[in-house]
Write an enzyme that holds these catalytic residues in place. Sequence first.
Site, PDB file in Angstrom:
ATOM      1  N   PRO A   2       0.776  -1.231   0.000  1.00 11.18           N
ATOM      2  CA  PRO A   2       0.000   0.000   0.000  1.00 11.18           C
ATOM      3  C   PRO A   2       0.809   1.283   0.000  1.00 11.18           C
ATOM      4  CG  PRO A   2      -0.457  -1.396   1.919  1.00 11.18           C
ATOM      5  CD  PRO A   2       0.836  -1.804   1.309  1.00 11.18           C
ATOM      6  N   GLU A   3       1.070   1.778  -1.177  1.00 14.78           N
ATOM      7  CA  GLU A   3       1.370   3.196  -1.316  1.00 14.78           C
ATOM      8  C   GLU A   3       0.126   3.761  -1.989  1.00 14.78           C
ATOM      9  OE1 GLU A   3       5.265   4.279  -2.706  1.00 14.78           O
ATOM     10  OE2 GLU A   3       6.137   2.449  -1.918  1.00 14.78           O
ATOM     11  N   LYS A  60      -2.527   7.515   2.410  1.00 14.98           N
ATOM     12  CA  LYS A  60      -2.656   6.063   2.541  1.00 14.98           C
ATOM     13  C   LYS A  60      -3.826   5.679   3.439  1.00 14.98           C
ATOM     14  CE  LYS A  60       2.329   5.825   1.975  1.00 14.98           C
ATOM     15  NZ  LYS A  60       3.602   5.784   2.728  1.00 14.98           N
TER      16      LYS A  60
END
Length: 278
Positions: A2-3, A60
């Site tokens: 997760p970026e 994020k």
Amino acid sequence: MPELPEVERGRRLAERIARGRRVVRVRCARDPIIFEGAGPARLHRALLGREVRAVRRRGKYVWFELDARPWPLFHFGMTGAFRARDEAPLLPASGPRLPDRAWPPRFTKLRLVFEDGGELCLTNKRRLGRVRLRNDPAGEPPVSRLGFDPLLDLPPAPVLAERLRGRKIRLKGLLLDQSFAAGVGNWIADEVLYQARLDPRRPAGSLGPEEVARLRRKLRHVVTTAVRVDADKRRFPRTWLFHQRWGRRADARTARGEAIEHLTLAGRTTAWVPSVQG
DNA sequence: CTCAGTGTTCAGTG
DNA sequence: TCACTGAACACTGA
């Protein structure tokens, strides 16, 4: 992985499954680390019977707007993701891995069933993610402390230049600082600096107007391209540093034949190309 | 067996 | 206040 692009992908998935639908069943793992300040009982109470009006993202972080508050706020940490039933998981950015077709998937921390039978699971292998409850996610920490989001509100170059003025922090450290640019993570920071031909060790305040404009352009380009790649399941452009950065081989080279070197900045492995960025 | 890792936060240093 | 470092978190996979 997760970026920003992966989180945006998660947001879109959650939106497709959940928006406009009522939660009819909530199952959550007993995991106080994941559910910080939002124990299973409170989470259950907040979600059950609620309708999801919208799914929002900043940096994020992702949150649901429900028909009653508080609202759940998600952070995926290093290994978190949303998964939908009957949805083949996309390959993670870090390399091929066997798709996991079991349901609910391994490492499921939260499982939501909707009135139309759709199901959404929050998974997290490494437990560095967080689920919180907030009355106004966008207006309260941690989201309120975030800087600009390259997809939502990238400032014009002169504003950016003003924010860099006088700062001694190195470019790599600045890009990873979520209160500066929300959503940028380790590989995006390296990719942007490579494409902008900027040395990751340069003090932020040392950039000229042309360099700031370049940094801004590449930031937008890398993020928007990566989001499009995620959405379309297409490949990242061949020339990107992205493809080589995980090998960590001593003789790693870009598609253009440029030698890649690694160093540690801001506590993170940094891949860069001295002949281009030096 | 060892170790790095897509992220964040906190304590400590200068 | 700023900038940086290292540790902690917890687990997988190379």
